[in-house]
Scaffold this motif. Structure first.
Motif, mmCIF file in Angstrom:
data_model
loop_
_atom_site.group_PDB
_atom_site.id
_atom_site.type_symbol
_atom_site.label_atom_id
_atom_site.label_comp_id
_atom_site.label_asym_id
_atom_site.label_seq_id
_atom_site.Cartn_x
_atom_site.Cartn_y
_atom_site.Cartn_z
ATOM 1 N N PHE A 1 -8.561 -5.280 -3.766
ATOM 2 C CA PHE A 1 -7.578 -4.387 -3.160
ATOM 3 C C PHE A 1 -6.287 -5.162 -2.934
ATOM 4 O O PHE A 1 -6.308 -6.384 -2.741
ATOM 5 C CB PHE A 1 -8.116 -3.873 -1.816
ATOM 6 N N ARG A 2 -5.162 -4.453 -2.973
ATOM 7 C CA ARG A 2 -3.886 -5.118 -2.763
ATOM 8 C C ARG A 2 -3.867 -5.850 -1.424
ATOM 9 O O ARG A 2 -4.305 -5.329 -0.414
ATOM 10 C CB ARG A 2 -2.792 -4.052 -2.768
ATOM 11 N N ALA B 1 0.493 1.012 -0.106
ATOM 12 C CA ALA B 1 -0.867 1.067 -0.633
ATOM 13 C C ALA B 1 -1.897 1.332 0.453
ATOM 14 O O ALA B 1 -3.065 1.571 0.179
ATOM 15 C CB ALA B 1 -1.195 -0.251 -1.326
ATOM 16 N N PRO C 1 -3.947 3.369 3.114
ATOM 17 C CA PRO C 1 -4.231 4.775 3.410
ATOM 18 C C PRO C 1 -3.967 5.091 4.878
ATOM 19 O O PRO C 1 -3.884 4.183 5.695
ATOM 20 C CB PRO C 1 -5.720 4.899 3.109
#
Lengths: 221, 219
Positions: free
Chosen positions: A115-116, A144, A146
């Motif tokens: 994940f970033r 990025a 959520p």
């Protein structure tokens, strides 16, 4: 004849013991049970437009949006207490550590799986933002990241925001900042990690959250 | 006139009258055994799900807390099954080409729910509540087993009434400190009897009499 009737009754009683009766699966909706009535097959209905569910009336904009007059709030809209911070620590552990890591350095497990990587909470830019900013990021997401509005209730989002400030402070705290009375507990080799006392005292945090600190608080000993 | 039956049948008939008792007992036993077998209770049988969601990956390997997905387990009767949005928090970015996850992406695109198959399913005439158990120190593991090792969820206990009652009669055998409710692989730090008794007093767990009243679970 009697006997036959009796035998039939016994047979029926035995047979019915194997059946699943109506009381087992009653024609009512339980949580998330499917529905044959609605087109989308959901018994859990969305909130009807232009209505407010009980208990979710927006009474205080500062509390529900993190903004006052269109600007992010710099002070917490809820009283800062030790319970709030502990609640925040707990919730942070559940919802944020998968990406941000326990210390907020941005190296959570999911980031290690591709994940970033988020920025560390310790960087100056994030130390200087008003506390309402954290609330805003959690409520609406950011790049990025959520949004967590559905998973975390409003009050808990404030608890996390307050805790993030504490986390930032703790990353630049030295042993000298710890009140002398709390030091032995930290230094003993078997200090349980979970029950360790919070390293700085609550008043420092209170000030920190209200004023948005740039320096770790001064202490004299 | 010659006898139709040989003399020895006398003994045979006596034996079978005697044997019938055992035969009927055997039938009753068989009935009970079938009724309690996984065939009826579904214990230990993994269900086929629309998505191969693995708790072993997400909980065991990545270490996500139960409450990240089962958000209402602490405050409501229902633990909650996460909506598609929760999966997309991560899977919008990672494994976002995986064919395994196509049903999730489809649900996200179309707004249709993923239809998970319910694993733990009490009859509708039983009332169960998660929040009270979590608040009084009953671990997820006690009732659901080592979820963190399950590629697909299967039912750990039988979910029979006797299973609930075993604990309601003697909760001190099972309860743990509240901080450890979500821990998998919990080992009591000492003797369970002592810890259990202490916690029972601390958490004000109600007396057995109240917990085994029929209306506790049938209301």
């Amino acid at each position: 004849m009697r006997r036959l009737r009796f035998a039939v009754l016994v047979a029926l009683a035995l047979a019915s013991a194997f059946c699943r009766q109506d009381m087992q699966d009653q024609p009512k909706y339980k949580n998330l049970r499917g529905s044959a009535f609605f087109d989308d097959k959901r018994s859990a209905r969305p909130v009807v437009e232009d209505t407010v569910a009980r208990g979710s009336l927006w009474q205080d904009d500062r509390f529900t949006t993190g903004k006052a007059d269109g600007k992010l709030v710099a002070a917490l809209p809820v009283p800062l207490t030790r319970e709030l911070l502990e609640r925040g620590r707990d919730r942070y552990g559940i919802y944020c550590t998968p990406c941000h890591g326990l210390t907020g350095n941005g190296m959570g497990m999911v980031v290690q799986r591709g994940f970033r990587q988020p920025p560390s909470f310790e960087i100056d830019r994030l130390r200087e933002v008003p506390v309402g900013y954290f609330f805003d990021v959690m409520s609406h997401g950011f790049g990025a990241m959520p949004d967590y509005a559905a998973q975390i209730p409003t009050a808990d989002r404030w608890a996390i925001a307050a805790y993030l400030r504490a986390l930032q402070l703790s990353q630049r705290t030295t042993i000298a900042d710890v009140p002398a009375s709390a030091r032995p507990a930290l230094e003993s080799p078997d200090a349980p990690a979970k029950a360790a006392p919070l390293p700085v005292d609550v008043d420092d945090w209170r000030r920190a959250v209200d004023e948005g600190p740039t320096e770790p608080p001064e202490r004299e000993h | 006139m010659a006898q139709i039956f040989h003399r020895s049948t006398n003994t045979l008939s006596r034996v079978s009258v005697f044997g019938a008792v055992f035969f009927i007992a055997f039938l009753l036993w068989l009935f009970d055994a079938v009724n309690r077998s996984p065939y009826i209770t579904q214990q230990g049988i993994a269900r086929v799900q629309p998505v191969q969601f693995s708790h072993q990956h997400h909980v065991g390997a990545i270490g996500i807390d139960c409450r990240y997905c089962h958000t209402s387990v602490e405050k409501a009767a229902f633990a909650n099954i996460p909506p598609t949005k929760t999966c997309m928090n991560c899977h919008a970015q990672i494994w976002n080409q995986s064919p395994e996850l196509e049903p999730v992406r489809e649900s996200w695109r179309t707004g249709r729910s993923i239809e998970w198959v319910k694993v733990y399913d009490l009859p509708d005439y039983v009332y169960f509540n998660h929040s009270i158990h979590v608040a009084k120190g009953v671990g997820c593991e006690t009732c659901h087993g080592r979820i963190d090792r399950m590629p697909l969820v299967s039912q750990h206990p039988s979910l029979e009434m006797s299973w609930c009652l075993d604990c309601h009669r003697a909760p001190e055998k099972y309860i743990r400190p509240r901080e450890d409710v979500f821990t998998m692989g919990y080992v009591p730090a000492g003797r369970q009897e002592e810890i259990g008794e202490k916690l029972k007093a601390e958490y004000h767990i109600r007396p057995t009499r109240e917990l085994t009243d029929c209306w506790t679970c049938h209301r």
